[in-house]
Design an enzyme around this catalytic site. Structure first.
Site, mmCIF file in Angstrom:
data_model
loop_
_atom_site.group_PDB
_atom_site.id
_atom_site.type_symbol
_atom_site.label_atom_id
_atom_site.label_comp_id
_atom_site.label_asym_id
_atom_site.label_seq_id
_atom_site.Cartn_x
_atom_site.Cartn_y
_atom_site.Cartn_z
ATOM 1 C CB SER A 65 50.229 37.433 32.210
ATOM 2 O OG SER A 65 50.206 37.144 33.555
ATOM 3 C CG ASP A 282 52.224 40.388 36.641
ATOM 4 O OD1 ASP A 282 52.021 39.162 36.654
ATOM 5 O OD2 ASP A 282 51.546 41.194 35.960
ATOM 6 C CD GLU A 372 44.046 40.951 40.890
ATOM 7 O OE1 GLU A 372 42.974 41.333 40.439
ATOM 8 O OE2 GLU A 372 44.939 40.458 40.184
ATOM 9 C CB ALA A 373 42.826 35.633 46.092
ATOM 10 N N PRO A 501 31.742 38.028 34.780
ATOM 11 C CG PRO A 501 31.137 39.771 33.342
ATOM 12 C CD PRO A 501 30.946 39.272 34.741
ATOM 13 N N GLY A 503 37.517 39.194 32.446
ATOM 14 C CA GLY A 503 37.980 40.253 31.559
ATOM 15 C C GLY A 503 39.098 39.776 30.641
ATOM 16 C CB THR A 504 41.954 37.824 30.945
ATOM 17 O OG1 THR A 504 41.601 36.807 31.888
ATOM 18 C CG2 THR A 504 42.411 39.051 31.686
HETATM 19 P P1 NG1 Z 1 39.722 37.872 34.919
HETATM 20 O O1 NG1 Z 1 39.933 36.961 33.754
HETATM 21 O O2 NG1 Z 1 39.013 39.167 34.609
HETATM 22 O O3 NG1 Z 1 39.124 37.143 36.087
HETATM 23 C C1 NG1 Z 1 42.253 37.552 35.735
HETATM 24 C C2 NG1 Z 1 42.394 37.524 37.240
HETATM 25 C C3 NG1 Z 1 42.537 38.941 37.732
HETATM 26 C C4 NG1 Z 1 43.688 39.680 37.053
HETATM 27 C C5 NG1 Z 1 43.598 39.502 35.532
HETATM 28 C C6 NG1 Z 1 44.795 40.034 34.793
HETATM 29 C C7 NG1 Z 1 41.313 36.010 38.839
HETATM 30 C C8 NG1 Z 1 40.044 35.456 39.363
HETATM 31 N N1 NG1 Z 1 41.216 36.919 37.861
HETATM 32 O O4 NG1 Z 1 41.150 38.358 35.418
HETATM 33 O O5 NG1 Z 1 42.682 38.934 39.108
HETATM 34 O O6 NG1 Z 1 44.923 39.254 37.556
HETATM 35 O O7 NG1 Z 1 43.413 38.125 35.166
HETATM 36 O O8 NG1 Z 1 45.873 39.181 34.781
HETATM 37 O O9 NG1 Z 1 42.385 35.634 39.316
HETATM 38 ZN ZN ZN Z 2 51.261 38.185 35.066
#
Ligand code: NG1
Ligand code: ZN
Length: 546
Positions: A65, A282, A372-373, A501, A503-504
């Protein structure tokens, strides 16, 4: 029991680096591409098992992504085009982390726990983004599928939402559409043209014009492919098409949203519409620059507001009693939530970050608009809602106004990719709504005024020390952190802040919003310091923004 000879032989060609630990997170596995070959092979194995279990086609998308070009990743897609079932995420993690000699045991464990009939056929669709590592990594997925005797179809270069769409088309025997990229363009563009036929007035070429930042990724390629289907009803100037720039570098939806500035490499005249996709198309955000040179961002919240307003008006015109809701996360701007609840009188639900949570919550309503924002989102229509809309559109007794609204709703359903957020589909819907309502981007922007906001990252030694509750809006650990945030927030007007925290990425994210940009930035810095001090910050202490 199947013969696992092939798995043994093939897996030794995709060896796991010893002691590497990976986790299937919010968006599947993501890491430097060099660390992913064994994971790809194993996700091919898992996809074959998931296909046997569900007796349906499963998707595997190779992409990271919005991450930098050097990274890559993989996500599995379930039969209706949705994200992999959560209970299977732990199998993915187990398989990815099994040391080479334990792989067969880990595989047999999944087969036993899920009582999988190994003589059942397996079918897997595979797609990839434009990263240089994606070809060999998607080949590793195909090898994994083949090692368990599964059939695969390699779609090659596709956007993430296109692959989700293919999986759903296949498993609905074409009811959702034709499982080809051409079929996808036909369905979406036909619906778009039908919608555009209802435009408020004859659009000039200027009004039909949109500048698109393709993030130097797959979305750019696909916008080019789609162009002829648009019949000149939308005139796209494509920038960051991948011919020279680097993927996601200083461009793309994530850059624009987080930096709150236009991408490099794009030319948009003052007042004109521009939009940015992310690296796998996406996500989408819109923007314009006013005559004073000020940049205005229209993010996922503004998009959700535009779409839900449009749908609500159509439901009223059609006299259809369908319950509509907007699903957001804690990152949604406070002004958007206030506007939706108090002016639009729409139900608003807040979930944890991560598309699967939003998707799930949106399924609870007749029409669930989730965004999502950061610009990832779509609209879900329940089966009952789609049927009611269709009946009304086809009923010869329906009066003209209701019929027009029902037909618009029907075409709206068809232009939307309901499987997952889709930059191309969202773009077509937004362009159609603006044309039908006769809105300029400035008028759309004026629906409400965003509170100034800021997102920061803090490095800590172990981000898992932060645990949250209330859809991530409050931290329950480490001790004292939430109290510290609460007392900082009290100092400012219209203020809100939370930490969680990621997730990515290996960071803690800090979000802040308040009455002015100055107070927002000061508060974001103070909250970052509290995280650094109370949650084991590493490296230099966060510095003030100004
Ligand atoms: P994390 O890294 O968990 O904040 C980010 C985006 C999520 C989602 C994921 C997957 C923000 C603040 N966080 O997650 O909304 O899109 O990546 O791509 O934008
Ligand atoms: Zn993406």
């Amino acid at each position: 029991m199947a013969d696992f000879q092939d798995v043994s032989e093939q897996s030794s060609l995709h060896p796991k680096p010893a002691e590497l630990v990976s986790q299937y997170g919010t968006a599947g596995f993501r890491a430097n591409a060099k660390l992913l070959d064994h994971i790809m092979f194993r996700m091919g194995l898992l996809a074959a098992l998931r296909s046997k279990k569900t007796k349906a086609t499963i998707g595997v998308m190779v992409t990271a992504s919005h991450n930098p070009e050097e990274d890559n990743g993989v996500k599995l897609i379930d039969p209706m085009g949705e994200m992999l079932l959560q209970t299977w995420e732990s199998y993915a993690t187990q398989l990815a982390n099994a040391e080479q000699e334990d792989l067969l045991t880990a595989l047999k464990d999944v087969i036993e726990k899920e009582a999988i009939n190994m003589s059942q056929e397996a079918n897997v669709f595979v797609g990839k983004d434009t990263r240089s590592s994606s070809s060999s990594l998607s080949q590793a997925v195909l090898d994994g599928v083949a090692a368990l005797g599964g059939h695969s179809k390699d779609y090659g270069l596709v956007t993430t939402p296109q692959l989700h769409y293919m999986v759903r088309c296949q498993n609905t025997q074409g009811k959702y559409g034709e499982a080809t990229v051409e079929g996808y363009y036909k369905k979406l563009c036909q619906a778009f043209i039908q919608l555009i036929n209802n435009k408020a007035s004859n659009c000039t070429d200027d009004q039909k014009h949109l500048s698109v930042d393709g993030a130097n990724g797959i979305g750019a390629l696909k916008v080019n492919e789609m162009e002829s289907h648009l019949k000149k009803e939308l005139l796209i100037s494509l920038f960051n098409d991948g011919s020279k720039g680097k993927l996601n570098h200083q461009c793309g939806a994530d850059f624009v949203k987080v930096q709150q500035k236009p991408p490099t490499g794009i030319e948009v005249n003052p007042g004109e519409r521009g939009c940015s996709f992310d690296g796998d198309a996406d996500r989408i955000v819109y923007y314009y620059t006013d005559s004073d040179g000020r940049f205005h961002l229209l993010d996922g919240d503004k998009i959700a507001t535009l779409i839900s307003t449009f749908l609500k008006e159509l439901l009223t015109q059609a006299s259809l009693d369908l319950k509509i809701a907007v699903v957001q996360t804690a990152y949604a701007n406070g002004s958007s939530t206030h506007y939706l609840e108090n002016t639009m009188k729409v139900t608003v639900v807040c979930t944890k970050t991560g598309v699967k949570h939003l998707h799930h919550a949106a399924q609870e309503f007749d029409i669930g608009v989730y965004f999502e924002a950061n610009g990832h989102g779509t609209v879900l229509f329940s089966e009952a809602a789609e049927e009611k809309i269709q009946q009304l559109a086809e009923n010869p007794g329906t009066d003209d106004e209701r019929k027009r609204a029902a037909l618009l709703l029907q075409n709206t359903v068809n232009v939307i990719n309901q499987t997952v957020g889709d930059a191309i589909s969202d773009m077509l819907l937004i362009e159609a709504i603006l044309a039908i309502k006769g809105l300029t981007i400035q008028q759309w922007d004026a629906m409400y005024t965003d509170l100034p906001n800021r997102q920061l990252k803090v490095k800590v030694s172990d981000r898992r020390v932060i645990d949250t509750t209330d859809a991530e809006r409050r931290a329950v650990s480490p001790a004292g952190l939430q109290e510290a945030i609460d007392s900082l927030v009290k100092k400012y007007k219209q203020a809100r802040s939370f930490v969680r925290p990621s997730g990515t990425e290996d960071v803690v994210r800090v979000y802040a919003e308040a009455e002015t940009q100055e107070s927002t930035d000061a508060m974001a810095h103070e909250v970052s310091l509290a995280v650094y001090r109370l949650a084991g910050g590493v490296g230099d202490e966060p510095k003030p923004l100004h």
